[in-house]
Design a protein around this motif. Structure first.
Motif, PDB file in Angstrom:
ATOM      1  N   GLU A 138      63.120 -22.066  10.460  1.00  0.00           N
ATOM      2  CA  GLU A 138      62.829 -23.494  10.296  1.00  0.00           C
ATOM      3  C   GLU A 138      63.873 -24.120   9.379  1.00  0.00           C
ATOM      4  O   GLU A 138      64.436 -23.445   8.517  1.00  0.00           O
ATOM      5  N   SER A 139      64.062 -25.398   9.535  1.00  0.00           N
ATOM      6  CA  SER A 139      64.880 -26.154   8.592  1.00  0.00           C
ATOM      7  C   SER A 139      64.362 -25.932   7.184  1.00  0.00           C
ATOM      8  O   SER A 139      63.150 -25.985   6.962  1.00  0.00           O
ATOM      9  N   GLY A 140      65.262 -25.699   6.244  1.00  0.00           N
ATOM     10  CA  GLY A 140      64.824 -25.498   4.864  1.00  0.00           C
ATOM     11  C   GLY A 140      64.631 -24.041   4.493  1.00  0.00           C
ATOM     12  O   GLY A 140      64.515 -23.704   3.314  1.00  0.00           O
ATOM     13  N   ASP A 141      64.576 -23.151   5.500  1.00  0.00           N
ATOM     14  CA  ASP A 141      64.518 -21.718   5.187  1.00  0.00           C
ATOM     15  C   ASP A 141      65.791 -21.299   4.465  1.00  0.00           C
ATOM     16  O   ASP A 141      66.837 -21.941   4.592  1.00  0.00           O
ATOM     17  N   LEU A 142      65.681 -20.174   3.751  1.00  0.00           N
ATOM     18  CA  LEU A 142      66.853 -19.626   3.064  1.00  0.00           C
ATOM     19  C   LEU A 142      67.365 -18.420   3.836  1.00  0.00           C
ATOM     20  O   LEU A 142      66.602 -17.487   4.113  1.00  0.00           O
ATOM     21  N   LEU A 143      68.614 -18.462   4.170  1.00  0.00           N
ATOM     22  CA  LEU A 143      69.232 -17.344   4.871  1.00  0.00           C
ATOM     23  C   LEU A 143      70.127 -16.585   3.898  1.00  0.00           C
ATOM     24  O   LEU A 143      70.982 -17.182   3.246  1.00  0.00           O
ATOM     25  N   ALA A 144      69.888 -15.262   3.815  1.00  0.00           N
ATOM     26  CA  ALA A 144      70.732 -14.428   2.940  1.00  0.00           C
ATOM     27  C   ALA A 144      71.629 -13.557   3.805  1.00  0.00           C
ATOM     28  O   ALA A 144      71.168 -12.904   4.740  1.00  0.00           O
ATOM     29  N   VAL A 145      72.925 -13.575   3.502  1.00  0.00           N
ATOM     30  CA  VAL A 145      73.891 -12.708   4.191  1.00  0.00           C
ATOM     31  C   VAL A 145      74.450 -11.737   3.162  1.00  0.00           C
ATOM     32  O   VAL A 145      75.164 -12.152   2.248  1.00  0.00           O
ATOM     33  N   PRO A 146      74.082 -10.471   3.265  1.00  0.00           N
ATOM     34  CA  PRO A 146      74.553  -9.506   2.261  1.00  0.00           C
ATOM     35  C   PRO A 146      75.971  -9.027   2.535  1.00  0.00           C
ATOM     36  O   PRO A 146      76.543  -9.305   3.598  1.00  0.00           O
ATOM     37  N   CYS A 147      76.500  -8.315   1.560  1.00  0.00           N
ATOM     38  CA  CYS A 147      77.823  -7.685   1.679  1.00  0.00           C
ATOM     39  C   CYS A 147      78.954  -8.714   1.707  1.00  0.00           C
ATOM     40  O   CYS A 147      79.949  -8.539   2.400  1.00  0.00           O
ATOM     41  N   THR A 148      78.777  -9.795   0.976  1.00  0.00           N
ATOM     42  CA  THR A 148      79.796 -10.841   0.954  1.00  0.00           C
ATOM     43  C   THR A 148      80.515 -10.922  -0.400  1.00  0.00           C
ATOM     44  O   THR A 148      81.091 -11.949  -0.750  1.00  0.00           O
ATOM     45  N   GLY A 149      80.510  -9.808  -1.140  1.00  0.00           N
ATOM     46  CA  GLY A 149      81.133  -9.837  -2.468  1.00  0.00           C
ATOM     47  C   GLY A 149      82.650  -9.785  -2.445  1.00  0.00           C
ATOM     48  O   GLY A 149      83.308 -10.245  -3.375  1.00  0.00           O
ATOM     49  N   ALA A 150      83.219  -9.198  -1.387  1.00  0.00           N
ATOM     50  CA  ALA A 150      84.673  -9.035  -1.318  1.00  0.00           C
ATOM     51  C   ALA A 150      85.267  -9.953  -0.263  1.00  0.00           C
ATOM     52  O   ALA A 150      84.705 -10.087   0.827  1.00  0.00           O
ATOM     53  N   TYR A 151      86.393 -10.564  -0.588  1.00  0.00           N
ATOM     54  CA  TYR A 151      87.127 -11.403   0.373  1.00  0.00           C
ATOM     55  C   TYR A 151      86.267 -12.542   0.924  1.00  0.00           C
ATOM     56  O   TYR A 151      86.401 -12.926   2.074  1.00  0.00           O
ATOM     57  N   ASN A 152      85.368 -13.058   0.128  1.00  0.00           N
ATOM     58  CA  ASN A 152      84.601 -14.241   0.504  1.00  0.00           C
ATOM     59  C   ASN A 152      84.960 -15.359  -0.463  1.00  0.00           C
ATOM     60  O   ASN A 152      85.725 -16.247  -0.114  1.00  0.00           O
ATOM     61  N   TYR A 153      84.456 -15.289  -1.704  1.00  0.00           N
ATOM     62  CA  TYR A 153      84.856 -16.317  -2.664  1.00  0.00           C
ATOM     63  C   TYR A 153      86.382 -16.370  -2.783  1.00  0.00           C
ATOM     64  O   TYR A 153      86.973 -17.444  -2.834  1.00  0.00           O
ATOM     65  N   SER A 154      87.013 -15.187  -2.783  1.00  0.00           N
ATOM     66  CA  SER A 154      88.476 -15.173  -2.972  1.00  0.00           C
ATOM     67  C   SER A 154      89.227 -15.759  -1.787  1.00  0.00           C
ATOM     68  O   SER A 154      90.383 -16.161  -1.918  1.00  0.00           O
ATOM     69  N   MET A 155      88.611 -15.804  -0.626  1.00  0.00           N
ATOM     70  CA  MET A 155      89.259 -16.380   0.548  1.00  0.00           C
ATOM     71  C   MET A 155      88.677 -17.753   0.897  1.00  0.00           C
ATOM     72  O   MET A 155      89.028 -18.319   1.933  1.00  0.00           O
ATOM     73  N   ALA A 156      87.808 -18.261   0.077  1.00  0.00           N
ATOM     74  CA  ALA A 156      87.137 -19.524   0.394  1.00  0.00           C
ATOM     75  C   ALA A 156      88.138 -20.681   0.385  1.00  0.00           C
ATOM     76  O   ALA A 156      89.141 -20.639  -0.317  1.00  0.00           O
ATOM     77  N   SER A 157      87.850 -21.698   1.162  1.00  0.00           N
ATOM     78  CA  SER A 157      88.749 -22.854   1.243  1.00  0.00           C
ATOM     79  C   SER A 157      87.949 -24.148   1.137  1.00  0.00           C
ATOM     80  O   SER A 157      86.717 -24.143   1.128  1.00  0.00           O
ATOM     81  N   ASN A 158      88.701 -25.231   1.046  1.00  0.00           N
ATOM     82  CA  ASN A 158      88.096 -26.566   1.013  1.00  0.00           C
ATOM     83  C   ASN A 158      88.225 -27.274   2.351  1.00  0.00           C
ATOM     84  O   ASN A 158      88.217 -28.500   2.415  1.00  0.00           O
ATOM     85  N   TYR A 159      88.379 -26.506   3.425  1.00  0.00           N
ATOM     86  CA  TYR A 159      88.501 -27.122   4.746  1.00  0.00           C
ATOM     87  C   TYR A 159      87.333 -28.108   4.967  1.00  0.00           C
ATOM     88  O   TYR A 159      86.215 -27.844   4.549  1.00  0.00           O
ATOM     89  N   ASN A 160      87.642 -29.220   5.620  1.00  0.00           N
ATOM     90  CA  ASN A 160      86.682 -30.325   5.781  1.00  0.00           C
ATOM     91  C   ASN A 160      86.278 -30.907   4.423  1.00  0.00           C
ATOM     92  O   ASN A 160      85.252 -31.565   4.300  1.00  0.00           O
ATOM     93  N   ARG A 161      87.063 -30.586   3.413  1.00  0.00           N
ATOM     94  CA  ARG A 161      86.779 -30.997   2.029  1.00  0.00           C
ATOM     95  C   ARG A 161      85.363 -30.568   1.608  1.00  0.00           C
ATOM     96  O   ARG A 161      84.638 -31.298   0.908  1.00  0.00           O
ATOM     97  N   ILE A 162      85.002 -29.403   2.069  1.00  0.00           N
ATOM     98  CA  ILE A 162      83.737 -28.816   1.642  1.00  0.00           C
ATOM     99  C   ILE A 162      83.957 -28.180   0.271  1.00  0.00           C
ATOM    100  O   ILE A 162      84.978 -27.543   0.041  1.00  0.00           O
TER     101      ILE A 162
END
Ligand SMILES: *Cc1c(COP(=O)(O)O)cnc(C)c1O
Length: 444
Positions: free
Chosen positions: A378-402
């Protein structure tokens, strides 16, 4: 779904990490949110340190900071006694600002600029991993100018094709942008050149065969080839290696079917191979350095999203959109990486539908997961995606000025903000509208 580290389902049916209920983390910090299990990070660090200590060899375990380079992480890695790899002035700056001891920093990269080399020499870093002859002569010239001697390793490609998760993640083969090839004589020549440079102290060689590797064979073969090379340059050039660096690439479990070995098994395979193949080459065995990135921090990270819209195409599929996507996790778009997911606010609900998780960017390729089984979302649910500690924040971008998400460390029921969420002001912080354009606009 597989629960990593301190992750568990609590009495309320919510995902809890480091003793923190993720619904409370959402209330406090918002989403998307990177949640890092500090205890698991420290456990991985200790697994490497303990396994090497047990081998009896001299060693350094250098965390490859590109996996997740922030100041709080540098502090933890320092506390746990590891060394640190950097690949740019930005990663170096982060480490130095965090107070990481320069002597335990190693500088990598296939195109270090003169400014980066100067900055690293001035900081007094422990070692440069020299990738090519252009860099070698530049490093010699800058070191000579400054009147210092710098430690170097030579990056070599041992001709090993690691069974990495994606061709872009293999680096040890002959056709690679990185390093001196052993097979074609380039590495031999580089040892001769490096030995002749007055301001370079050649410690040894470095080999990194790839990433997300589950077998030990590639590492063992690399050790064997590097040992044969070490013997050759000792006999023919009189060069003695005191350090052999075998890089990183140790795999982790992202999804069911991934079969990584325990850290201790990777380390034992390497140290045993070193004892076998380096026996009798020099007076004593070289120090062994490794550079784990993903396997230190990858499974300690979970990204928490809020579910927004969905689109059901009858007979085709149902798309469920979250408030992040390729801007916080570009790996599915870049490598077709697979992830698992769970509804973190209704973790005990039975799965009911197969959906595909879409990001919010204007790209059809902005998909996080194809076909994941979840309870009715449902809208408003929380989705957790595990195993995102490496090469996620470090590869993050501001595409679409997000705006890039916040990062929290959790442990023992406590959460600490270690990276604040970017603000709207951050998004335009570097923008400049020249006076000329302002005038033209007003004149119209
Ligand atoms: C990327 C990289 C690492 C770390 O690789 P992981 O797969 O994250 O362990 C180590 N050394 C070098 C030279 C690298 O390029």
């Amino acid at each position: 779904m597989f629960l990593h580290g301190t992750s568990r389902i609590n009495a309320a049916g919510h995902l809890e990490i480091g003793g923190c209920d993720v619904t409370e983390l959402k209330a406090e910090y918002g989403t998307p949110l990177y949640i890092m299990d500090e205890q698991l990070i420290r456990r991985r660090c200790r697994e490497y340190m303990d396994a090497f200590a047990a081998s009896g060899l001299g060693f350094q375990v250098a965390y490859a900071s590109k996996a997740f380079s922030i100041m709080a992480m540098c502090r933890i890695v320092d506390e746990e006694g590891l060394s640190l790899d950097v690949v740019s002035d930005g990663e170096l700056y982060t480490a130095l600002q965090a107070g990481f001891p320069a002597a335990r920093i190693h500088f990598h990269g296939n195109n270090k600029t003169p400014d980066e080399i100067e900055m690293a020499i001035d900081a007094g870093i422990g070692c440069f991993v020299v990738d090519n002859l252009v860099e070698m002569s530049m490093l010699q010239a800058i070191a000579a100018h400054k009147g210092v001697t710098v430690n170097v390793l030579l990056r070599v490609t041992p001709g090993v094709e690691a069974h990495a998760h994606h061709a872009y993640a293999s680096t040890g083969q002959t056709d690679s942008k990185f390093g001196f090839d052993i097979g074609n004589g380039a590495a031999y020549n580089a040892v001769r050149e490096a030995s002749a440079q007055a301001n370079l102290k050649l410690l040894g060689v470095h080999s990194h065969i790839g990433s997300q590797i589950f077998e030990t064979e590639g590492f063992q073969l690399a050790v064997e080839r590097v040992a044969a090379f070490t013997r050759q340059v000792k006999e023919e050039l009189g060069a003695e290696f005191t350090v052999v660096n075998l890089g990183g690439g140790f795999g982790i479990r992202y999804v069911e079917g991934d079969t990584p070995l325990a850290v201790s098994e990777y380390v034992a395979a390497i140290t045993d191979a070193v004892k076998t193949h380096f026996a009798g080459i020099g007076e004593k065995l070289p120090q062994i350095w490794v550079e784990p990135g993903r396997s230190i921090v990858g499974d300690a990270g979970t990204t928490l999203y809020t579910v927004g819209t969905n689109k059901e195409i009858p007979g085709v599929r149902k798309y469920v959109a979250v408030d992040g996507g390729m801007t916080d996790n570009p790996r599915p778009a870049l490598y077709e990486s697979k992830y698992e997911a769970m509804l973190a606010n209704r973790a005990n609900d039975a799965t009911e539908e197969t959906v595909s998780i879409a990001g919010k960017c204007c790209e059809s390729g902005d998909m996080l997961i194809w076909d994941v089984e979840l309870p009715k979302v449902e809208s408003g649910d929380l989705l957790a995606v595990p195993c995102t500690g490496a090469y996620n924040y470090s590869m993050a971008s501001n595409y679409n000025r997000i705006r890039r998400p916040a990062v929290v460390f959790v442990q023992n029921g406590q959460s600490d903000l270690v990276v604040r969420r970017e603000s709207h002001q951050d998004i335009i912080a570097n923008d400049i509208v020249p006076e000329r354009i302002i005038k033209q606009t007003v004149a119209k």
